[in-house]
Scaffold this motif. Structure first.
Motif, PDB file in Angstrom:
ATOM      1  N   LEU A  15       0.866  -1.181   0.000  1.00 47.35           N
ATOM      2  CA  LEU A  15       0.000   0.000   0.000  1.00 47.35           C
ATOM      3  C   LEU A  15       0.907   1.237   0.000  1.00 47.35           C
ATOM      4  O   LEU A  15       1.761   1.395   0.891  1.00 47.35           O
ATOM      5  CB  LEU A  15      -0.914   0.017   1.231  1.00 47.35           C
ATOM      6  N   LEU A  16       0.753   2.094  -0.998  1.00 49.33           N
ATOM      7  CA  LEU A  16       1.582   3.295  -1.138  1.00 49.33           C
ATOM      8  C   LEU A  16       0.809   4.486  -0.568  1.00 49.33           C
ATOM      9  O   LEU A  16      -0.345   4.703  -0.937  1.00 49.33           O
ATOM     10  CB  LEU A  16       1.892   3.535  -2.621  1.00 49.33           C
ATOM     11  N   VAL A  17       1.443   5.243   0.322  1.00 47.96           N
ATOM     12  CA  VAL A  17       0.758   6.377   0.938  1.00 47.96           C
ATOM     13  C   VAL A  17       1.251   7.671   0.281  1.00 47.96           C
ATOM     14  O   VAL A  17       2.368   8.123   0.523  1.00 47.96           O
ATOM     15  CB  VAL A  17       0.979   6.406   2.465  1.00 47.96           C
ATOM     16  N   ALA A  18       0.410   8.250  -0.587  1.00 47.20           N
ATOM     17  CA  ALA A  18       0.773   9.482  -1.302  1.00 47.20           C
ATOM     18  C   ALA A  18       0.523  10.692  -0.399  1.00 47.20           C
ATOM     19  O   ALA A  18      -0.115  10.583   0.643  1.00 47.20           O
ATOM     20  CB  ALA A  18      -0.054   9.579  -2.579  1.00 47.20           C
ATOM     21  N   GLU A  19       1.068  11.837  -0.803  1.00 46.93           N
ATOM     22  CA  GLU A  19       0.991  13.035   0.048  1.00 46.93           C
ATOM     23  C   GLU A  19       0.383  14.232  -0.670  1.00 46.93           C
ATOM     24  O   GLU A  19       0.558  14.404  -1.873  1.00 46.93           O
ATOM     25  CB  GLU A  19       2.404  13.454   0.507  1.00 46.93           C
ATOM     26  N   SER A  59       0.449  -3.264  -6.185  1.00 46.80           N
ATOM     27  CA  SER A  59       0.267  -2.138  -5.267  1.00 46.80           C
ATOM     28  C   SER A  59      -1.128  -1.538  -5.343  1.00 46.80           C
ATOM     29  O   SER A  59      -1.867  -1.748  -6.302  1.00 46.80           O
ATOM     30  CB  SER A  59       1.300  -1.044  -5.553  1.00 46.80           C
ATOM     31  N   ALA A  60      -1.455  -0.789  -4.294  1.00 49.34           N
ATOM     32  CA  ALA A  60      -2.641   0.067  -4.258  1.00 49.34           C
ATOM     33  C   ALA A  60      -2.162   1.349  -3.591  1.00 49.34           C
ATOM     34  O   ALA A  60      -1.096   1.367  -2.966  1.00 49.34           O
ATOM     35  CB  ALA A  60      -3.760  -0.576  -3.454  1.00 49.34           C
ATOM     36  N   MET A  61      -2.921   2.439  -3.772  1.00 52.15           N
ATOM     37  CA  MET A  61      -2.469   3.713  -3.216  1.00 52.15           C
ATOM     38  C   MET A  61      -3.565   4.326  -2.368  1.00 52.15           C
ATOM     39  O   MET A  61      -4.751   4.126  -2.633  1.00 52.15           O
ATOM     40  CB  MET A  61      -2.102   4.642  -4.375  1.00 52.15           C
ATOM     41  N   VAL A  62      -3.146   5.073  -1.334  1.00 46.79           N
ATOM     42  CA  VAL A  62      -4.113   5.833  -0.540  1.00 46.79           C
ATOM     43  C   VAL A  62      -3.653   7.281  -0.515  1.00 46.79           C
ATOM     44  O   VAL A  62      -2.452   7.566  -0.443  1.00 46.79           O
ATOM     45  CB  VAL A  62      -4.285   5.246   0.893  1.00 46.79           C
ATOM     46  N   LEU A  63      -4.620   8.199  -0.611  1.00 43.41           N
ATOM     47  CA  LEU A  63      -4.308   9.634  -0.586  1.00 43.41           C
ATOM     48  C   LEU A  63      -5.399  10.365   0.181  1.00 43.41           C
ATOM     49  O   LEU A  63      -6.585  10.148  -0.065  1.00 43.41           O
ATOM     50  CB  LEU A  63      -4.218  10.184  -2.018  1.00 43.41           C
ATOM     51  N   ILE A  64      -4.964  11.218   1.097  1.00 40.59           N
ATOM     52  CA  ILE A  64      -5.902  12.141   1.725  1.00 40.59           C
ATOM     53  C   ILE A  64      -5.633  13.454   1.024  1.00 40.59           C
ATOM     54  O   ILE A  64      -4.594  14.085   1.255  1.00 40.59           O
ATOM     55  CB  ILE A  64      -5.685  12.209   3.248  1.00 40.59           C
ATOM     56  N   LEU A  89      -6.888   3.680  -6.306  1.00 44.21           N
ATOM     57  CA  LEU A  89      -6.544   4.801  -5.431  1.00 44.21           C
ATOM     58  C   LEU A  89      -7.678   5.024  -4.432  1.00 44.21           C
ATOM     59  O   LEU A  89      -8.795   5.369  -4.807  1.00 44.21           O
ATOM     60  CB  LEU A  89      -6.326   6.087  -6.243  1.00 44.21           C
ATOM     61  N   TYR A  90      -7.389   4.801  -3.178  1.00 46.49           N
ATOM     62  CA  TYR A  90      -8.353   5.110  -2.121  1.00 46.49           C
ATOM     63  C   TYR A  90      -8.189   6.578  -1.781  1.00 46.49           C
ATOM     64  O   TYR A  90      -7.109   7.017  -1.379  1.00 46.49           O
ATOM     65  CB  TYR A  90      -8.092   4.238  -0.892  1.00 46.49           C
ATOM     66  N   LEU A  91      -9.240   7.359  -1.960  1.00 42.97           N
ATOM     67  CA  LEU A  91      -9.155   8.804  -1.800  1.00 42.97           C
ATOM     68  C   LEU A  91     -10.095   9.292  -0.701  1.00 42.97           C
ATOM     69  O   LEU A  91     -11.301   9.084  -0.759  1.00 42.97           O
ATOM     70  CB  LEU A  91      -9.508   9.474  -3.137  1.00 42.97           C
ATOM     71  N   LYS A 121     -13.684   6.133  -3.071  1.00 45.11           N
ATOM     72  CA  LYS A 121     -13.797   7.143  -2.008  1.00 45.11           C
ATOM     73  C   LYS A 121     -13.775   6.488  -0.627  1.00 45.11           C
ATOM     74  O   LYS A 121     -14.354   5.416  -0.439  1.00 45.11           O
ATOM     75  CB  LYS A 121     -15.104   7.933  -2.157  1.00 45.11           C
ATOM     76  N   VAL A 122     -13.112   7.158   0.307  1.00 43.40           N
ATOM     77  CA  VAL A 122     -13.100   6.682   1.688  1.00 43.40           C
ATOM     78  C   VAL A 122     -13.723   7.786   2.550  1.00 43.40           C
ATOM     79  O   VAL A 122     -13.314   8.947   2.464  1.00 43.40           O
ATOM     80  CB  VAL A 122     -11.653   6.422   2.184  1.00 43.40           C
ATOM     81  N   ASP A 123     -14.709   7.431   3.332  1.00 42.47           N
ATOM     82  CA  ASP A 123     -15.337   8.417   4.216  1.00 42.47           C
ATOM     83  C   ASP A 123     -14.571   8.510   5.525  1.00 42.47           C
ATOM     84  O   ASP A 123     -14.028   7.525   6.001  1.00 42.47           O
ATOM     85  CB  ASP A 123     -16.793   8.033   4.507  1.00 42.47           C
TER      86      ASP A 123
END
Lengths: 304, 257
Positions: A4-8, A32-37, A49-51, A159-161
């Motif tokens: 899991l890649l954590v983008a900034e 891989s999968a990515m997460v971004l806030i 991309l989990y956003l 989308k992630v709540d």
């Protein structure tokens, strides 16, 4: 293996260091999968991309960012979680690692036989790590993993709540001080490190910079000592430069400094220590006391 | 107010390092030792808080062999009130989670309002311990602080981000703060304070009493990095060195053309 890649994201902008995370996954040959806030802008990335919405989550809110990342980990079940070794990544990684009971490997510079390699003692040594947990959290040194070609693709956004608040209150950003000198435009930069010894010796560096038709800069300890103003600092917390010629005088080569100058076309280091880490990046390492060597070099260049 | 400052004794980073026979760490013989630079800012900040509010008690904690007491004495001379030395001959080999576990185990029933650590150590540089202490104790933590102001239960801090940008944050105590270079100007201990420090309490506790967590990672091997391929090393007499460097610059770079 799945990472899991954590983008900034910061202050309205997506940061480009997610490319290094993608490069790391490629190096390991991992899925891989990515997460971004973040906001509406999404990284160029061919994957999930989990956003999470930054306006709901807040910037600089580690409690909620951790919560989002843990939720995504729960869905994706990755073997490894990778952050950049940045002010964002090194702050969040231990929080996530603790929640997962995972080993955390900080500031990974390479992968050797599938094992993570990290620097020790200001990059004078390296060590290879054996992890004993089923999951691993890693932070990656800036610039250590790149992509051969720019990434391509459009992510599949999920989308992630987020709900709740954090225990810290974010009161906004403060811009960098100074900004009077733009070192990124200089063709030649001569920088002073701790090895100059005292403020009075900054003049030697300024003279050499002038003789070479360039600007002078400094490493962080010299700026913290207030021998040189902050707007001349080269490194991750100062300016990133890539001149035709970079002369590092009495700079040992802490990674924060190297990250700010290693893309220079030609690097000369002047140091009494033949084993100083700056030697790793230098095209020429002059083993000498800069206080003796720099004035002689300046005079000879002026005489050309 | 109760304050805990965690410090580490590290080798002088200008030293020449050699890989030990074990192949897993560096040889510690012939090294000069000093307080981890980042921790000096934590000690100074704790002392400044005490000077501001007067009613405060500062405990300085360090983990290692008996030798680390020398570094602890400097912290006591800078203004810490008492010391807890956690005796551990193999502290160098403990990973950040174990170090944080030891600190949290010591701190858990002591009700510290403020805990300071360096943002990282100069030798391992993991940047994990302070944040992990906060997670284990279940109190907030802010890392990489370059500004700190205490106002009656709240603390206003700035975190340093890349490019010299700062993030301004407010936290309620108890909390952990990890200190970045430039947070303040660490004081030099004065001779009278060095003398006074000798009388301050410095207790030693065995690490076995406080270590209840296992390592999640170990060092497989340690090695020296390779030099850049094609890099030239020039050594010799000063004037000759300057001529050789100028010749190289004329050939390899356009700046002297």
């Amino acid at each position: 293996m799945k990472i899991l890649l954590v983008a900034e994201y910061r202050d309205g902008k997506l940061l480009t260091n997610s490319n290094e995370l993608i490069g790391f996954a490629e190096t390991l040959g991992a899925e891989s999968a990515m997460v971004l806030i973040g906001g509406e802008e999404v990284p160029t990335y061919a994957g999930k991309l989990y956003l999470a919405d930054v306006t709901a989550c807040g910037e600089c809110n580690p409690d909620l960012h951790k919560q989002v990342i843990l939720e995504v980990i729960d869905k994706e079940q990755p073997d490894m979680i990778a952050f950049c070794h940045s002010s964002y990544g090194w702050d969040l990684a231990p929080r996530v690692a603790f929640a997962l009971k995972a080993a955390q490997v900080s500031e990974v510079v390479a992968v050797s036989d599938g094992k993570l390699v990290v620097p020790v003692c200001n990059a004078k040594l390296r060590r290879t790590i054996d992890c004993q947990s089923s999951r691993i959290v890693a932070t990656l040194q800036a610039g250590a993993f790149g992509l051969k070609e720019p990434p391509s693709g459009t992510p599949d956004v999920i989308k992630v709540d987020v709900a709740g608040s954090g225990r810290t209150v974010f009161r906004g950003y403060e811009a960098a001080l100074g900004g009077g000198v733009d070192l990124s435009k200089a063709a030649v930069i001569v920088s002073a490190g701790r090895g100059i010894g005292k403020a009075d010796n900054v003049g030697l560096i300024v003279k050499l910079a002038k003789a070479l038709g360039g600007e002078y800069g400094a490493s962080r300890p010299v700026v913290d000592s207030e021998w040189v103003p902050h707007d001349r600092q080269v490194g991750t917390t100062g300016q990133t430069v890539a001149p035709k010629l970079y002369v590092a005088c009495g700079i040992s080569g802490a990674i924060q400094h190297l990250a700010g100058m290693k893309k220079s076309d030609f690097i000369v280091a002047i140091n009494t220590d033949r084993d100083a880490p700056i030697g790793e990046e230098a095209d020429v390492l002059v083993v000498a006391d800069l206080l003796q060597f720099v004035p002689v070099l300046t005079e000879k260049i002026q005489a050309l | 107010m109760k304050i805990l400052v965690c410090i580490k004794q590290v080798p002088d980073m200008e030293s020449k390092f050699k890989v030990a026979d074990s192949g897993k760490w560096y040889t510690t013989a012939d090294l000069a030792w000093r307080m981890n630079e980042y921790d000096e800012y934590g000690v100074e900040q704790a002392v400044q808080v005490k000077e501001q509010i007067k009613d405060a008690d500062i405990t300085v904690l360090s983990i290692g062999s008996g030798q680390v007491k020398e570094t602890m004495k400097k912290a006591l001379a800078m203004g810490c009130d008492r010391g807890i030395h956690i005796q551990d001959e193999t502290a160098f080999d403990k990973e950040p989670y174990q170090i944080a576990g030891i600190i949290a185990e010591y701190a858990k029933d002591k009700n510290f309002d403020l805990i300071f650590t360096g943002m990282q150590s100069q030798d391992r540089g993991s940047a994990q311990v302070g944040i992990l202490v906060g997670e284990i104790l279940d109190i907030p933590s802010v890392s990489t602080i370059v500004e700190f102001a205490y106002n009656e239960g709240d603390v206003d801090v700035s975190r340093e981000l890349e490019g010299g940008i700062k993030a301004k944050m407010t936290v309620k105590l108890p909390a952990v703060f990890t200190c970045q270079l430039g947070l303040n100007t660490p004081r030099y201990p004065t001779l009278p304070n060095i003398m006074k420090a000798k009388k301050k309490e410095l207790l030693t506790v065995a690490v076995a009493d406080l270590l209840h967590v296992n390592a999640r990672l170990v060092t497989e091997k340690m090695f020296l990095p390779e030099k850049k391929a094609g890099g030239v090393i020039l050594e010799g007499e000063i004037a000759e060195l300057a001529d050789r460097l100028i010749a190289i610059l004329k050939e390899k770079s356009t700046v002297l053309a």
